[in-house]
Design a protein around this motif. Structure first.
Motif, short mmCIF file in Angstrom:
data_model
loop_
_atom_site.label_atom_id
_atom_site.label_comp_id
_atom_site.label_asym_id
_atom_site.label_seq_id
_atom_site.Cartn_x
_atom_site.Cartn_y
_atom_site.Cartn_z
N ALA A 196 52.33 102.65 -70.90
CA ALA A 196 51.29 101.93 -70.17
C ALA A 196 50.72 102.79 -69.04
O ALA A 196 49.50 102.78 -68.78
N ASP A 199 48.51 105.58 -70.59
CA ASP A 199 47.32 105.00 -71.21
C ASP A 199 46.32 104.55 -70.15
O ASP A 199 45.11 104.78 -70.29
N ARG A 200 46.81 103.92 -69.09
CA ARG A 200 45.91 103.48 -68.03
C ARG A 200 45.22 104.66 -67.37
O ARG A 200 44.00 104.64 -67.14
N ARG A 203 42.59 106.23 -69.80
CA ARG A 203 41.40 105.40 -69.96
C ARG A 203 40.57 105.37 -68.67
O ARG A 203 39.33 105.34 -68.73
N ASN A 204 41.22 105.38 -67.53
CA ASN A 204 40.48 105.42 -66.27
C ASN A 204 39.68 106.72 -66.14
O ASN A 204 38.53 106.72 -65.68
#
Length: 275
Positions: A196, A199-200, A203-204
């Motif tokens: 997580a 991935d965060r 994507r940011n």
């Protein structure tokens, strides 16, 4: 792009992020096939302006990239050697291409990475390591050689000369928290939070306004290690072709190197050969 064109990689893409999983059983050794696939993938993605971030992980929870395949021969490397950038050897070429990739490159390290695998990790823009699961080490000294894929330069830049010498000559496996403290990885993350977290972040970054990623990578450039890479190659080449090195490699393979059991404590295995 279809990941079916790669023997050892699986690739998916979503929201500007390319997710690349290294899948080369039984232990994700850094083989000729993996190096070939990585260089071809990076070349392809370099021209894809829909991708802003590349995240690398492993299909094997124990091994990210074990190390360079100890059975590889010069004949096996002929194809890669025929297409080398100027001034680097076949192993350095992978790291230099990764370092100069236009996208942001992130390693999600949930298992072990030794030797050439560790060199891949330190060549990426960022790396995040799972606490109690990840391990990083330069095993080469126990095999009678020194790192030859860029690590002497990249690692010194990250952790300083004194710690680089500790890593290279101590030839131990370092845990995630020590690697973070040394600056070898960006951060040690609880294993259950690693997916997580990465991935965060990916994507940011991918969602930033147009031009921001390219501008940051233009301004924050990787160091020029041309002279150092040449010195590294000379040091590595002066050791790797000695009969004593071949003997150590063969003995390691006989005693379990490149098997799942033997690779759990590869450092102990090679130290045992000297006993």
């Amino acid at each position: 792009m279809s990941h079916d064109t790669y023997q050892t990689l699986r690739m998916s893409q979503e929201d500007g992020v390319a997710y690349v999983t290294i899948d080369n059983p039984p232990i994700n050794v850094l083989s000729v096939a993996v190096m070939t696939d990585l260089r071809r993938l990076l070349t392809t993605l370099a021209g894809d302006d829909t991708v802003r971030v590349i995240v690398f992980d492993s299909a094997d929870s124990d091994f990210f990239l074990a190390h360079v395949d100890m059975t590889v021969t010069l004949e096996d490397l002929a194809g890669l050697m025929a297409d080398l950038p100027e001034g680097v050897n076949v192993f350095q070429a992978v790291g230099e291409q990764l370092r100069r990739q236009p996208q942001v490159t992130i390693v999600k390290l949930a298992g072990k990475a030794r030797g050439g695998g560790s060199e891949f990790v330190v060549a990426a823009d960022m790396a995040f390591a799972a606490i109690d699961r990840a391990g990083l080490g330069q095993i080469e000294a126990l095999m009678g050689i020194v790192p030859g894929g860029g690590s002497t330069q990249y690692l010194t830049e990250r952790v300083g000369r004194n710690r680089a010498l500790e890593v290279v000559l101590g030839a131990d496996l370092f845990d995630a928290e020590t690697a973070e403290r040394y600056g070898w990885v960006n951060r040690a993350v609880p294993a259950h939070e690693l997916d997580a977290f990465v991935d965060r972040l990916a994507r940011n970054i991918a969602a930033l306004p147009d031009g921001v990623v390219a501008a940051a990578k233009h301004a924050i450039v990787p160091g020029d290690h041309a002279d150092g890479l040449a010195r590294e190659n000379d040091a590595w080449a002066g050791l790797v072709f000695r009969p004593a090195t071949a003997h150590l490699m063969a003995a390691g393979l006989t005693h379990g190197a490149q098997t799942r059991d033997g690779e759990q404590d590869l450092e102990g295995l090679f130290r045992g050969l000297a006993g």
